[in-house]
Write a protein that holds these residues in place. Structure first.
Motif, PDB file in Angstrom:
ATOM      1  N   UNK A 105       6.103 -45.710 -26.426  1.00  0.00           N
ATOM      2  CA  UNK A 105       5.954 -45.901 -24.976  1.00  0.00           C
ATOM      3  C   UNK A 105       5.683 -47.350 -24.634  1.00  0.00           C
ATOM      4  N   UNK A 106       4.803 -48.007 -25.383  1.00  0.00           N
ATOM      5  CA  UNK A 106       4.494 -49.410 -25.101  1.00  0.00           C
ATOM      6  C   UNK A 106       5.711 -50.306 -25.256  1.00  0.00           C
ATOM      7  N   UNK A 107       6.611 -49.931 -26.152  1.00  0.00           N
ATOM      8  CA  UNK A 107       7.825 -50.729 -26.382  1.00  0.00           C
ATOM      9  C   UNK A 107       8.978 -50.316 -25.479  1.00  0.00           C
ATOM     10  N   UNK A 160      -3.060 -51.114 -25.370  1.00  0.00           N
ATOM     11  CA  UNK A 160      -4.006 -51.582 -26.388  1.00  0.00           C
ATOM     12  C   UNK A 160      -3.485 -51.190 -27.763  1.00  0.00           C
ATOM     13  N   UNK A 161      -3.288 -52.194 -28.605  1.00  0.00           N
ATOM     14  CA  UNK A 161      -2.800 -51.992 -29.963  1.00  0.00           C
ATOM     15  C   UNK A 161      -3.904 -52.375 -30.945  1.00  0.00           C
ATOM     16  N   UNK A 162      -4.220 -51.481 -31.867  1.00  0.00           N
ATOM     17  CA  UNK A 162      -5.240 -51.750 -32.878  1.00  0.00           C
ATOM     18  C   UNK A 162      -4.621 -51.699 -34.268  1.00  0.00           C
ATOM     19  N   UNK A 163      -5.334 -52.253 -35.241  1.00  0.00           N
ATOM     20  CA  UNK A 163      -4.837 -52.309 -36.605  1.00  0.00           C
ATOM     21  C   UNK A 163      -5.188 -51.048 -37.390  1.00  0.00           C
ATOM     22  N   UNK A 217       1.704 -60.625 -19.665  1.00  0.00           N
ATOM     23  CA  UNK A 217       1.493 -60.113 -21.021  1.00  0.00           C
ATOM     24  C   UNK A 217       0.634 -58.859 -20.927  1.00  0.00           C
ATOM     25  N   UNK A 218       1.270 -57.694 -20.913  1.00  0.00           N
ATOM     26  CA  UNK A 218       0.564 -56.453 -20.630  1.00  0.00           C
ATOM     27  C   UNK A 218       0.168 -55.686 -21.893  1.00  0.00           C
ATOM     28  N   UNK A 219       0.365 -56.302 -23.062  1.00  0.00           N
ATOM     29  CA  UNK A 219      -0.106 -55.705 -24.306  1.00  0.00           C
ATOM     30  C   UNK A 219      -1.257 -56.531 -24.862  1.00  0.00           C
ATOM     31  N   UNK A 220      -2.320 -55.853 -25.219  1.00  0.00           N
ATOM     32  CA  UNK A 220      -3.460 -56.501 -25.858  1.00  0.00           C
ATOM     33  C   UNK A 220      -3.497 -56.059 -27.313  1.00  0.00           C
ATOM     34  N   UNK A 221      -3.074 -56.949 -28.209  1.00  0.00           N
ATOM     35  CA  UNK A 221      -3.059 -56.634 -29.633  1.00  0.00           C
ATOM     36  C   UNK A 221      -4.393 -57.002 -30.274  1.00  0.00           C
ATOM     37  N   UNK A 265       9.163 -58.179 -23.731  1.00  0.00           N
ATOM     38  CA  UNK A 265       7.816 -57.613 -23.643  1.00  0.00           C
ATOM     39  C   UNK A 265       6.826 -58.645 -24.174  1.00  0.00           C
ATOM     40  N   UNK A 266       5.774 -58.927 -23.416  1.00  0.00           N
ATOM     41  CA  UNK A 266       4.813 -59.955 -23.782  1.00  0.00           C
ATOM     42  C   UNK A 266       3.459 -59.347 -24.120  1.00  0.00           C
ATOM     43  N   UNK A 267       2.769 -59.989 -25.058  1.00  0.00           N
ATOM     44  CA  UNK A 267       1.435 -59.546 -25.434  1.00  0.00           C
ATOM     45  C   UNK A 267       0.571 -60.710 -25.870  1.00  0.00           C
TER      46      UNK A 267
END
Length: 380
Positions: free
Chosen positions: A328-330, A260-263, A238-242, A218-220
């Motif tokens: 789900x993202x993982x 979309x991953x946020x802190x 890379x379909x994850x935007x951290x 999995x790429x981000x």
């Protein structure tokens, strides 16, 4: 693994709260077992932490003086459980920055996690954070992914290109050099050399991402600044935007169906410590799939309830940001929800204080503290 039936608690199921009995057996939700009275407690899905580097303080508690590897990972697993985290992606740099971000330290982390993971209830997994301009180490990073079965690679670029291009000294140069074990002069020379090879980077990244995708990795991308940045990384798979830094970058990710991953610390603080867009603003605009611990393991649980306080989500919707969303993202479809047949990953929270009192990971007790322990011992 234990077989238990929890009575008297509120249970957060996919449709919302209910007070029906919840049973676990053989590491899964369902079955039957000894009764435990959990009146006054809430049961929620275990937290899936999609990105966290809080383990560093355990593995290197004092730079240059003490290094702990397996003991540090074990301590980290205990801290994760105490904060309701049942699955953790340990995000380790592979960077020219050296020190705790260098390949040598990364190899220690990977080996230690590989040794400890089978012995603890919390599911420990690895994320490799690769610096985009560290071209001469791409092959070694790829070999590490294969050797240690790393399932996620996220790309960073920490070079201060504007300053290097204009001949100005990078900010915090001396402090970063000391952390790397280099002199400021040597550190600046390395940064300059990497910056000067920037024309080679896009093609090298295209090829590397293609190979990693073929492995099922999995790429981000990390810290997208614009819609154009997101489009470039999406084209590479890379379909994850951290931690996107702007509203435009996050909107571009959403419109294309990227994760979309946020802190979570950003939500708890109410602002980005780096001065970027506040996570709460993005959540309010529907631009978040998952909240990550980032650098502080207590943050996901706290951030979920902060979202409720701010009116950004109801309780079930807020908790999905730290459980079902990251799962789900993982691609981990066996967890993140309380449903029959899924992994028995549970957080038990005292309703009055809001404190996590117990954590069950994969059907094993990972954390148990205080008055609730007596209830488990008194099961009938």
């Amino acid at each position: 693994m234990i077989a238990l039936s929890f009575e008297g608690a509120r249970v957060m199921r996919p449709a919302g709260w209910d007070d029906a009995c919840l049973s676990i057996a053989d590491g899964r939700i369902g079955g039957d077992g000894a009764r435990v009275d959990l009146s006054g407690y809430d049961i929620l899905p275990g937290i899936v932490d999609i990105h966290g580097d809080g383990f560093e303080r355990h593995m290197a508690p004092r730079r240059g003086a003490l290094r702990e590897s397996t003991a540090g990972v074990l301590a980290c697993a205990h801290e994760l459980a105490a904060n309701g985290i049942t699955t953790a992606m340990l995000a380790q740099f592979w960077s020219w920055e050296g020190g705790m971000r260098g390949p040598e330290f990364a190899a220690e982390v990977f080996a230690a996690v590989h040794a400890v993971a089978p012995t603890v209830p919390v599911d420990l997994r690895l994320q490799l954070r690769l610096e985009t301009h560290f071209l001469d180490s791409f092959a070694d990073a790829e070999a590490a992914v294969a050797r240690w079965g790393i399932g996620q690679v996220v790309f960073n670029d920490h070079l201060q290109h504007d300053r290097l291009a204009s001949g100005r000294k990078p900010q915090r140069l001396t402090g970063q050099a000391l952390k790397s074990g280099r002199s400021p002069e040597a550190h600046l020379a390395l940064m300059t050399a990497l910056h000067e090879r920037r024309a080679e980077v896009p093609a090298a990244l295209d090829a590397l991402c293609a190979r990693l995708r073929a492995r099922g990795v999995i790429l981000g991308s990390h810290d997208d600044r614009s819609a154009e940045d997101r489009a470039i990384w999406r084209a590479r798979g890379a379909r994850l935007s951290e931690f996107p830094e702007t509203l435009d970058a996050a909107r571009a990710a959403r419109e294309a169906g990227d994760g979309i991953v946020l802190g979570a610390p950003n939500v708890v603080r109410g602002a980005s410590h780096a001065g970027n867009i506040a996570a709460a603003e993005l959540i309010g605009n529907g631009l978040c799939d998952a909240l990550a611990s980032d650098y502080h393991y207590p943050a996901p649980a706290r951030a979920a309830w902060r979202c409720v306080e701010l009116g950004l989500r109801d309780e079930a919707g807020a908790w999905r940001l730290v459980s079902e969303g990251p799962a789900r993202l993982l691609g981990l479809h066996d967890r993140g929800r309380i449903e029959p047949g899924l992994r028995a990953d549970l957080v038990i929270r005292h309703r009055g204080t809001g404190r996590i009192a117990a954590t069950i990971a994969g059907g094993e007790i990972a954390f148990l503290s205080g008055e609730i322990a007596a209830r488990f011992l008194a099961r009938r």
